[in-house]
Design an enzyme around this catalytic site. Structure first.
Site, PDB file in Angstrom:
ATOM      1  N   SER A   1       0.835  -1.203   0.000  1.00 29.10           N
ATOM      2  CA  SER A   1       0.000   0.000   0.000  1.00 29.10           C
ATOM      3  C   SER A   1       0.871   1.254   0.000  1.00 29.10           C
ATOM      4  O   SER A   1       0.616   2.202  -0.741  1.00 29.10           O
ATOM      5  CB  SER A   1      -0.925   0.016   1.220  1.00 29.10           C
ATOM      6  OG  SER A   1      -1.856  -1.032   1.163  1.00 29.10           O
ATOM      7  N   GLU A   2       1.889   1.277   0.860  1.00 29.76           N
ATOM      8  CA  GLU A   2       2.802   2.415   0.901  1.00 29.76           C
ATOM      9  C   GLU A   2       4.228   1.988   1.213  1.00 29.76           C
ATOM     10  O   GLU A   2       4.457   1.021   1.956  1.00 29.76           O
ATOM     11  CB  GLU A   2       2.364   3.449   1.955  1.00 29.76           C
ATOM     12  CG  GLU A   2       1.367   4.481   1.467  1.00 29.76           C
ATOM     13  CD  GLU A   2      -0.047   3.948   1.475  1.00 29.76           C
ATOM     14  OE1 GLU A   2      -0.889   4.515   0.745  1.00 29.76           O
ATOM     15  OE2 GLU A   2      -0.302   2.982   2.209  1.00 29.76           O
ATOM     16  N   THR A   3       5.154   2.740   0.648  1.00 30.81           N
ATOM     17  CA  THR A   3       6.559   2.707   1.028  1.00 30.81           C
ATOM     18  C   THR A   3       6.903   4.082   1.572  1.00 30.81           C
ATOM     19  O   THR A   3       6.629   5.100   0.930  1.00 30.81           O
ATOM     20  CB  THR A   3       7.459   2.380  -0.169  1.00 30.81           C
ATOM     21  OG1 THR A   3       7.157   1.051  -0.639  1.00 30.81           O
ATOM     22  CG2 THR A   3       8.931   2.444   0.221  1.00 30.81           C
TER      23      THR A   3
ATOM     24  N   HIS B   1      -0.460   4.536   8.500  1.00 31.61           N
ATOM     25  CA  HIS B   1       0.146   3.257   8.891  1.00 31.61           C
ATOM     26  C   HIS B   1       1.633   3.218   8.562  1.00 31.61           C
ATOM     27  O   HIS B   1       2.426   2.636   9.306  1.00 31.61           O
ATOM     28  CB  HIS B   1      -0.606   2.082   8.252  1.00 31.61           C
ATOM     29  CG  HIS B   1      -0.145   1.696   6.892  1.00 31.61           C
ATOM     30  ND1 HIS B   1      -0.589   2.323   5.757  1.00 31.61           N
ATOM     31  CD2 HIS B   1       0.727   0.740   6.477  1.00 31.61           C
ATOM     32  CE1 HIS B   1      -0.018   1.765   4.697  1.00 31.61           C
ATOM     33  NE2 HIS B   1       0.782   0.812   5.104  1.00 31.61           N
TER      34      HIS B   1
END
Length: 272
Positions: free
Chosen positions: A43-45, A72
């Site tokens: 979802s994210e880095t 998160h």
């Protein structure tokens, strides 16, 4: 280059939301950071860079684009920094778009993030396509800088919802034309028992059909329910397949605490 993968808003591996975290000495080119995020396909880095002794710059990329705010991956990054710098007790994350975040950690390991509130406003003229994209009728629609916030009456509606992701993606594209910036979609309802409110979050325009746990949107969802439930502290649950728990406290008209636990899954080396 060292990279860490952390499950955020959970005490258990394979729960919560996974984020990659990379500590940099100097910023990489934006295009390279985007390629790394695409390769990770999470979802994210998050990329973080020390600014001073107690200030760290942070930015976040989905597989598709850089985003303004990610809760998160901020929690995952804080978890790594507390592990990386044992003497660190509190610090500030400085962001490109939404100001400063103030980070502390409880003795039991729970990480507390002091965020700006991004309150929702009623949206009477909401996209009618929401009625087709969400297979259950809803109560009302609100909006904040991040998402359309769709209110339901019951927690079981949130759990059983089967959205049409292609239609939701088009709604986000249309929002970009309306507001100059796309909007994701969050559905939310009050809950009873262990949790005060429940939600799910959809971001197909960012390459994430359903985000497992979204800390950032709780800067809107929790103030919304705090006012309606007459509560100052709430426990929120994001009802994705992985699930995640967020402990939240309204600090005032403009700030909110969002806190949770995290678990290290992997340490890796990137060769670039």
């Amino acid at each position: 280059m060292k990279m860490y993968q952390v499950d955020a808003f959970t005490k258990e591996l394979f729960k919560g939301n996974s984020a990659a975290v990379i500590i940099l000495d100097e910023w990489l080119d934006d295009a390279l950071m985007q390629k790394i995020a695409l390769e990770n396909n999470l979802s994210e880095t998050a990329f973080i860079k020390p600014n001073s002794d107690h200030i760290f710059d942070i930015c976040w990329y989905t597989p598709e684009s850089e985003i303004d705010f990610c809760g998160h991956a901020t929690l995952a990054s804080a978890f790594i920094l507390f592990e990386h710098y044992p003497a660190l007790k509190e610090f500030t994350f400085r962001t490109r778009a939404v100001g400063d975040f103030y980070i502390t950690q409880h003795a039991d390991g729970r990480i507390v993030m002091d965020f700006p509130i991004r309150a929702p406003e009623p949206l009477l003229d909401y996209p009618q396509a929401l009625q087709d994209a969400l297979d259950l009728p809803f109560k009302a629609v609100y909006i904040n800088p991040q998402a359309y916030i769709v209110e339901y009456e019951h927690a079981d509606q949130i759990r059983s919802l089967k959205p049409n992701f292609e239609k939701l993606k088009q709604i986000s594209i249309d929002a970009e034309q309306l507001y100059g910036k796309s909007r994701d979609i969050v559905v939310t309802a009050p809950s009873k028992g262990q949790y005060d409110c429940i939600s799910r979050y959809f971001a197909p325009i960012l390459g994430v059909n359903e985000d497992p746990v979204t800390g950032s949107i709780h800067t809107a969802v929790v103030p919304f329910w705090a006012e309606r439930l007459n509560l100052n502290e709430l426990v929120a649950y994001q009802a994705s397949n992985r699930g995640g728990t967020l402990y939240c406290k309204i600090l005032g008209p403009d700030r909110i605490e969002v806190s949770g636990y995290a678990k290290l899954y992997m340490t890796a080396d990137i060769y670039i």
